[in-house]
Each structure stands twice: as structure tokens, then as C-alpha cells.
Design an enzyme around this catalytic site. Structure first.
Site, PDB file in Angstrom:
ATOM      1  N   TYR A 293     -15.134  -0.512 -27.441  1.00 12.19           N
ATOM      2  CA  TYR A 293     -16.401  -1.152 -27.778  1.00 12.19           C
ATOM      3  C   TYR A 293     -16.343  -2.672 -27.593  1.00 12.19           C
ATOM      4  CZ  TYR A 293     -20.181  -2.455 -31.086  1.00 12.19           C
ATOM      5  OH  TYR A 293     -21.289  -2.983 -31.679  1.00 12.19           O
ATOM      6  N   ILE A 341       6.608  -3.147 -19.924  1.00 14.86           N
ATOM      7  CA  ILE A 341       5.232  -3.329 -19.458  1.00 14.86           C
ATOM      8  C   ILE A 341       5.021  -4.660 -18.750  1.00 14.86           C
ATOM      9  CG2 ILE A 341       4.282  -1.783 -21.200  1.00 14.86           C
ATOM     10  CD1 ILE A 341       3.423  -4.141 -22.815  1.00 14.86           C
ATOM     11  N   TYR A 413      -9.705   2.475 -44.098  1.00 17.75           N
ATOM     12  CA  TYR A 413      -9.702   1.508 -43.000  1.00 17.75           C
ATOM     13  C   TYR A 413      -9.228   0.140 -43.502  1.00 17.75           C
ATOM     14  CZ  TYR A 413     -11.692  -1.428 -39.237  1.00 17.75           C
ATOM     15  OH  TYR A 413     -11.880  -2.333 -38.232  1.00 17.75           O
TER      16      TYR A 413
END
Length: 564
Positions: A293, A341, A413
């Protein structure tokens, strides 16, 4: 056309992926974690599954000194691994581009080596790369062998970066004066490699940036361009303590490039200048949750600013082709994940599951994975870590929130985010890493695919509904448009002067009702709010907003930098 790049996390492989993306060519880059080229069965299965039209084989054992001690491992990668790749290419009918080196030659004399000059490698690494060439010639008919020299690019351990790091604490450096060659910028070389594979002009090529210099000349130019006052003291190769023989002459003839109509690479000083401005000024940034998002807008902000972006995501549908895919899961638990990475300069950690489902069990279930990932990145050498926090860490609170506001989270959360912040602030003290904890507030977006109240209104309007059930709307919150939020996340993450907890906020409280009514008006939604249909949640305070002092300080410093 589909292209597979082995060694995609290395300094050359990374830039090859970027160049293919810039050209709009479909590609897949794999590192050693995703595909072990020493495993013949896995290589064959992978190639049959993806079925590329061309393979750019950048994967290699390149530690010249260590190769003398690990001859078997070096040959297993550079020879056996190449044989596996070549056989797989032949099986599926793909053409193969093999990266080789000036180290296959003796290094004698002062003339440029032609493509058919006798090979006489002086060390294990050169021997392995030569035998890799011979494997390609034996198996393949549709091949390109490209020999290059003195590579430098986006990897933090390349020659240029090593010297710049050394200069931070030393004003004198000893460098060999009797080794001559052509420095090669991976960005320039990657463009040639991508040109080659789009033709059928098979054969052997030499490619390096134009011009020749000694290692001393190269070092002095690095410091000159970086405005660093470092004395470079010449020494001879025989004075070095290393037992590895390196070629004194690495000059490569470019006649075959000319013959086949390919442009030569730019002059090495120009390449070095672009590297120090493009690759060092602009950073390598890993964005976890980069297609989420908020993440997709943060990624666009970074790419538009010229940064190199790697995305870690559960899905890569709709990924901006200017970005690069993360080669492995960030939650693999690998202690050396930072190196695996590609050693980014900055990590913006946005990834989180069920951010809009405040009491989802996923928050506590995944908490340790987030902490382990962040701590392994920091211990690996990550310079800057920027993590997303939330106003829900605070719990029930009335009034302004600053970084010292006590936290008493009232949802799973909030509890998970609060625990993560406390853990990382504590552990970051053991590492040379700048930690940003960016606390977010109420996000405004007209993205119909979102999960907040604004997305739900867009969905309701699209479904033809006229009324929208609502709370009392009296709560005071700190609202920010998502594009401005993404911009501030990038600005805050790409600096190190202001660190710790920073509120990404306006500092201006506004009622939920007024903001929602404004949203309905701005987006011309045919909705009427049904106030009082939902009670306020127990953990929702009458009013909470952020103290904007630190983000304003960051913006002020950023503006000063731009003006300078």
C-alpha cells in the site's frame, strides 16, 4: 525475449538486471542462494522451467587470493558450474554469454592482448576462468565470451569503494605501480552485454573502458575526483606480501568490437566520475514490502530520485521494471543476509502482515522474524535501517505525541510494533547502524485496493451504495496524504543527522468527520455518512496527533542541502 542472469546479486549481475529492466526486456536474476550452479540437476530443472532465450553467466568464484587456498571450490564454481549452465543452455536452445577475465593471459609485455593470444594464466583464478572458456567452446555453438578487467560497480567491496573507505582513517596508501590495465565500470559493460545478446554476432570479445593506467594512476584519480587529500605511495608488485601472481599487463585489444560494429566503452576517467556521482551519491536501497500500500509509492519516489532499488515482496506482479527483485526471502533467517542480497546502503523496512487488522494473530506470530531480519542486517554492516512504526504503539492517549510519550498499546498490532521498536533501539547500540523509527499516523488515499476507511468508501461508491455507516467522527487525528507520506519516508530514511523515533506527521489535529467529508467531496463520491452506526473502539482516544518538530528539522536540512 527472456534473459536469465546468474550471479545477479554481484556487482556486474546487478547492473545487467538494471539495464535489461531499462530496456523493457523480460529477465530473471538469480543468486547462489536461489540457484547453486554446482548442482547439475537443479540447474537443468531451473532452466527447463524458466526456459530463457539467453543466459548471461555472471556467477563466479572471484576471490583471487582465497582461490589459491580453495582450488577445488574455485574450479567447482567456475568450471563445473559453467559446464552445468552450458549444458542446460544447449538442452533448451538458449544462447550463452560467459564472462571471462584478463587473468587468463600471462601479463607479460606492454602490448594489448588479442582475442587469439596464447593463454598462460598465472594463478588459480585465471586457470579456472580459462577452463570455463574451454567448456563453453566445447559445448556451445551460440555463445559470446567476454573478457574484461579491473571491474568496479555498485558492490561495497569493489576497488574504488575500498580505497574511499580506507581514506576515511588514513591519509597515506601504498599501491603497485607496475600493474597496468583498464578499469571497467559495470554500468558501461552491462550495456554492451545487453547489446551483444540481442544479436547473433557470436564469438570472443574483449571489453573494458577505454584508456590504460597503472594501479597508482587509478588510485590517485579516485582520490582526486572525490576531493580527498591522500598520498599514494608507489611500490612494486614483488614488494607485496601476497603469494598470488597478478598480471602486470592487463591491456586488452578491442579489435573484435570494432569489427562487429559495437561501440567501445567510454574512457575510464569519465566512467569513474559517473560512478562516484551516480553510484555513491545515489544509494542502493532495499525496500521490504515494496509493492504494498505504501511501499509502491516509496519505491517510485526512490527510483525517480535516481537511487538503485531492490524490492522484497511476497509477489512481484506490477513491479516497476527499474527496480530489482530481492534474491531471497528476508525471513530466511540467514545470518549473512545483508551480504547475500547485495549489501544495500539503506533498508526501508515496510513489510508487515495485516496492518489494518489490529488484533490479527499474525502480528505476534511474525514479530520475531522481523526482529531477526533487522538484527542480521545491522550485524552484517547495514549503514541505515528505517523501520515503520505506528501511532497504535502508544495505545490510549489524549493529545500530542512525541518520541518520549509513554507507550501502552491496546491492540496486537500496537503491542508487536512497540516490542519491535524497543528491541531494535536496544540492539542497534551494538552496531554501527543509524536506526530510524518512523511513526505513522492516519493515511489518506483514494486507492480503491486499500483497506482503510477511505478505500472502503471508494469500494462502497463503486458498488453503488448511497449510505456509509460511520462512527461519531469526533475523534481528532493527524492525517496525511499517502504521496506526501511516501516522500517524507524517503527524505527521513536517506539522511543520518536526525535519527531515532521520528513522527511522520503534520502536527495538526483534525476531526475524523471533517477529513472524511472532505474526502467524499474531493473524490465526488455519491455517499452520505450515517453517523453513530459504529461505536468508538476501546483503544481509540478522543484525540492524538504527532509532534512534527523532528520531521520539520529533517525537511529544513534537506532544503539547505538542495540549495547548497
Amino acid at each position: 525475449m527472456k534473459v536469465l542472469i546468474t550471479g545477479a546479486t554481484g556487482q556486474l549481475g546487478y547492473d545487467v538486471c538494471r539495464e535489461l529492466a531499462n530496456r523493457g526486456i523480460e529477465y530473471r536474476g538469480v543468486g547462489s542462494k536461489e540457484l547453486d550452479i554446482k548442482d547439475k540437476a537443479k540447474v537443468t530443472a531451473y532452466f527447463l522451467n524458466y526456459c530463457p532465450d539467453a543466459v548471461i553467466h555472471c556467477a563466479a568464484y572471484t576471490d583471487v587470493d582465497q582461490a589459491e587456498k580453495e582450488r577445488d571450490i574455485c574450479f567447482a564454481v567456475n568450471v563445473d558450474g559453467t559446464r552445468n549452465v552450458a549444458n542446460a543452455c544447449k538442452k533448451i536452445g538458449a544462447k550463452l554469454l560467459y564472462l571471462s577475465t584478463d587473468y587468463i593471459f600471462s601479463g607479460e609485455g606492454d602490448c594489448s592482448f588479442e582475442i587469439d593470444a596464447p593463454a598462460a594464466p598465472q594463478n588459480v583464478y585465471g586457470e579456472s576462468k580459462l577452463e570455463g572458456e574451454q567448456v563453453v567452446l566445447e559445448i556451445m555453438t551460440s555463445y559470446y565470451i567476454v573478457r574484461t578487467s579491473w571491474l568496479f560497480g555498485n558492490n561495497n567491496s569493489n576497488f574504488v569503494q575500498k580505497l574511499l573507505n580506507h581514506a576515511k582513517s588514513n591519509k597515506k596508501i601504498f599501491m603497485v605501480s607496475d600493474q597496468f590495465g583498464s578499469p571497467t565500470y559495470t554500468v558501461d559493460l552491462s550495456k554492451l552485454l545487453c547489446d551483444l545478446i540481442q544479436t547473433k554476432k557470436y564469438g570472443i570479445y574483449h571489453a573494458s573502458n577505454e584508456g590504460v593506467c597503472s594501479r597508482v594512476d587509478f588510485a590517485r584519480e579516485i582520490f582526486r575526483q572525490a576531493w580527498l587529500d591522500v598520498e599514494v605511495c608507489p611500490i612494486l608488485s614483488k614488494e607485496l606480501t601476497t603469494t598470488v601472481n597478478r598480471p602486470l599487463n592487463s591491456r586488452l585489444s578491442k579489435k573484435n568490437l570494432d569489427k562487429e560494429g559495437f561501440s567501445r566503452l567510454p574512457e575510464w576517467r569519465d566512467a569513474l566520475w559517473r560512478y562516484q556521482r551516480e553510484e555513491i551519491t545515489n544509494k542502493k536501497v532495499l525496500v521490504t514490502g515494496g509493492l504494498g500500500y505504501i511501499g509502491k509509492i516509496v519505491v517510485k519516489e526512490l527510483l525517480d530520485a535516481g537511487h538503485c532499488v531492490m524490492i522484497a515482496s511476497s509477489s512481484y506482479d506490477g513491479m516497476d521494471l527499474r527496480a530489482v527483485k530481492c534474491p531471497e526471502s528476508i525471513f530466511s533467517g540467514a545470518k549473512d543476509i545483508y551480504r547475500r542480497i547485495g549489501s544495500p546502503d539503506v533498508c526501508i523496512h515496510l513489510a508487515w502482515t495485516d496492518g489494518f487488522v489490529h488484533n490479527s494473530p499474525e502480528h505476534m506470530k511474525n514479530l520475531s522474524n522481523h526482529i531477526v531480519f533487522c538484527e542480521h542486517m545491522m550485524s552484517g554492516g547495514l549503514p541505515v535501517l528505517s523501520c515503520m512504526g505506528t501511532m497504535h504503539e502508544i495505545g490510549y492517549w489524549e493529545g500530542e505525541i512525541d518520541e518520549d510519550t509513554p507507550c501502552n498499546p491496546q491492540s496486537q498490532y500496537g503491542i508487536a510494533k512497540n516490542a519491535m521498536r524497543q528491541s531494535l533501539l536496544l540492539s542497534s547500540k551494538d552496531f554501527a547502524c543509524t536506526l530510524h523509527w518512523l511513526r505513522l499516523y492516519y493515511i489518506v488515499s483514494n486507492d480503491i485496493g486499500g483497506k482503510n476507511i477511505f478505500a472502503k468508501m471508494m469500494q462502497a461508491a463503486q458498488a453503488g451504495k448511497k449510505n456509509f455507516p460511520f462512527t461519531s467522527g469526533k475523534n481528532l487525528y493527524d492525517f496525511m496524504e499517502i504521496n506526501e507520506l511516501a516522500r517524507l519516508i524517503v527524505v527521513a530514511s536517506m539522511q543520518t543527522a536526525v535519527k531515532g523515533v521520528t513522527n511522520i506527521c503534520t502536527g495538526i489535529p483534525e476531526t475524523l468527520a471533517s477529513r472524511v467529508e472532505q474526502f467524499i467531496s474531493d473524490n465526488k463520491l455519491p455517499l452520505k455518512l450515517d453517523y453513530g452506526q459504529y461505536p468508538d473502539r476501546a483503544y481509540d482516544s478522543p484525540g492524538m496527533w504527532g509532534n512534527a518538530t523532528k520531521i520539520k528539522q529533517i525537511l529544513s536540512q534537506n532544503m539547505d542541502t538542495l540549495q547548497d
